[in-house]
Scaffold this active site. Sequence first.
Site, short mmCIF file in Angstrom:
data_model
loop_
_atom_site.label_atom_id
_atom_site.label_comp_id
_atom_site.label_asym_id
_atom_site.label_seq_id
_atom_site.Cartn_x
_atom_site.Cartn_y
_atom_site.Cartn_z
N CYS A 7 1.78 1.85 1.12
CA CYS A 7 2.14 2.17 -0.27
C CYS A 7 1.20 3.22 -0.85
O CYS A 7 1.63 4.10 -1.60
CB CYS A 7 2.14 0.91 -1.14
SG CYS A 7 3.58 -0.12 -0.84
N CYS A 65 -0.93 -1.89 -0.46
CA CYS A 65 -1.25 -1.76 0.97
C CYS A 65 -1.43 -0.28 1.32
O CYS A 65 -1.10 0.62 0.54
CB CYS A 65 -0.15 -2.39 1.82
SG CYS A 65 1.38 -1.42 1.87
N CYS A 92 7.85 -2.86 0.27
CA CYS A 92 6.92 -3.42 -0.71
C CYS A 92 7.43 -3.16 -2.13
O CYS A 92 8.22 -2.22 -2.36
CB CYS A 92 5.56 -2.76 -0.57
SG CYS A 92 4.71 -3.13 0.97
N GLU A 144 5.95 -1.80 -4.65
CA GLU A 144 5.61 -0.46 -5.14
C GLU A 144 6.62 0.57 -4.65
O GLU A 144 7.03 1.48 -5.37
CB GLU A 144 4.21 -0.04 -4.65
CG GLU A 144 3.07 -0.94 -5.11
CD GLU A 144 2.78 -2.10 -4.15
OE1 GLU A 144 3.74 -2.68 -3.61
OE2 GLU A 144 1.60 -2.42 -3.96
N ASN A 159 9.09 -6.75 -3.93
CA ASN A 159 9.17 -6.61 -2.48
C ASN A 159 10.41 -7.32 -1.93
O ASN A 159 10.84 -8.35 -2.44
CB ASN A 159 7.90 -7.10 -1.79
CG ASN A 159 7.46 -8.49 -2.17
OD1 ASN A 159 7.71 -8.94 -3.28
ND2 ASN A 159 6.80 -9.17 -1.25
N ILE A 160 10.97 -6.70 -0.91
CA ILE A 160 12.20 -7.19 -0.28
C ILE A 160 11.94 -7.37 1.20
O ILE A 160 11.48 -6.43 1.88
CB ILE A 160 13.35 -6.16 -0.48
CG1 ILE A 160 13.64 -5.96 -1.98
CG2 ILE A 160 14.60 -6.61 0.27
CD1 ILE A 160 14.13 -7.19 -2.74
N GLU A 161 12.23 -8.57 1.70
CA GLU A 161 12.09 -8.84 3.13
C GLU A 161 13.46 -9.14 3.72
O GLU A 161 14.28 -9.81 3.08
CB GLU A 161 11.14 -10.03 3.33
CG GLU A 161 9.73 -9.72 2.84
CD GLU A 161 8.79 -10.91 2.89
OE1 GLU A 161 9.19 -11.99 3.37
OE2 GLU A 161 7.64 -10.76 2.43
N1 THU Z 1 3.55 -6.28 -0.19
C1 THU Z 1 3.87 -5.55 -1.30
O1 THU Z 1 4.95 -5.71 -1.87
N2 THU Z 1 2.98 -4.64 -1.75
C2 THU Z 1 1.77 -4.41 -1.17
O2 THU Z 1 1.10 -3.45 -1.51
C3 THU Z 1 1.27 -5.37 -0.19
C4 THU Z 1 2.33 -6.11 0.56
C5 THU Z 1 4.52 -7.28 0.29
C6 THU Z 1 5.19 -6.85 1.58
C7 THU Z 1 5.62 -8.19 2.15
O3 THU Z 1 6.86 -8.53 1.56
C8 THU Z 1 4.57 -9.16 1.66
O4 THU Z 1 3.91 -8.52 0.56
C9 THU Z 1 3.53 -9.52 2.71
O5 THU Z 1 3.04 -8.41 3.34
#
Ligand code: THU
Length: 234
Positions: A192, A189, A156, A158, A145-147
């Site tokens: 995804c 989530c 996310c 995935e 995941n990249i923010e």
């Molecule tokens: N996140 C994922 O990478 N995959 C998911 O299915 C659930 C959420 C990440 C997104 C964000 O960077 C962090 O988790 C919190 O939501």
Amino acid sequence: MNWKELEQRAHVPYSKVPKACVIESSSGSFYPGVRIENVSFPLTMPAIQVACCLCLADGETPKSVHISNAYALEQFDFWVNEFNLSVVESPKIEAIIFESPTLSVNSSEVKPTLIALLDKAITTNSDFPVSALLFCKEGVVPGVNIEVSDWTKGLCGERVAISKAISYGLTDFDSMSLHTLKGEFSSPCGACRQVIHEHMPDNEINFYHADGTLSTHYTSDLLPFSFTSKSLAK
Ligand code: THU
């Protein structure tokens, strides 16, 4: 590879308007990104978002964006400002060499690979790293995941794995495995699930949970009564 060949990788069954770009990192690596639409239109991943996230997920910093100048890219201003990107109009991308997107991971290496991959996640806001491995016919594609500064523009783990595979022309997906160290139960989530449903609606998905256990599911069970529409594909 020319622009047309890269654009052909875009997943655009709804608009039929393929879009692509290439991000160059500060160390000189190149990352392709294509537009990946979803039957739920707001879940569409713009080409520049994909390319920037693939670069970041590889531990690199985006430096410039190469565009063909044939069309406008969605989210363009955001990503250009976020990384102070220089914009390069490149009519020819034939000379660009893209590194292989796949890892070689045998069955005993899945869990350690997922754990090691967590270090590549960029979780400035959440401190919640997620790793994914997408098993494709041609090899295993990683994602984390990249923010970024705007919470709505990150991806996310995935979706990074899926968008990476598609941007590199890999579309034959076998299964996915995912992991998060902090979650008690690793599970994708809703957004995804919708994207997974579009690309691998009837495949195996393995959740490597934080407590060391593993559960195996079918993607078809992740999204009962899912939204589909025959009328949206033009
Ligand atoms: N996140 C994922 O990478 N995959 C998911 O299915 C659930 C959420 C990440 C997104 C964000 O960077 C962090 O988790 C919190 O939501």
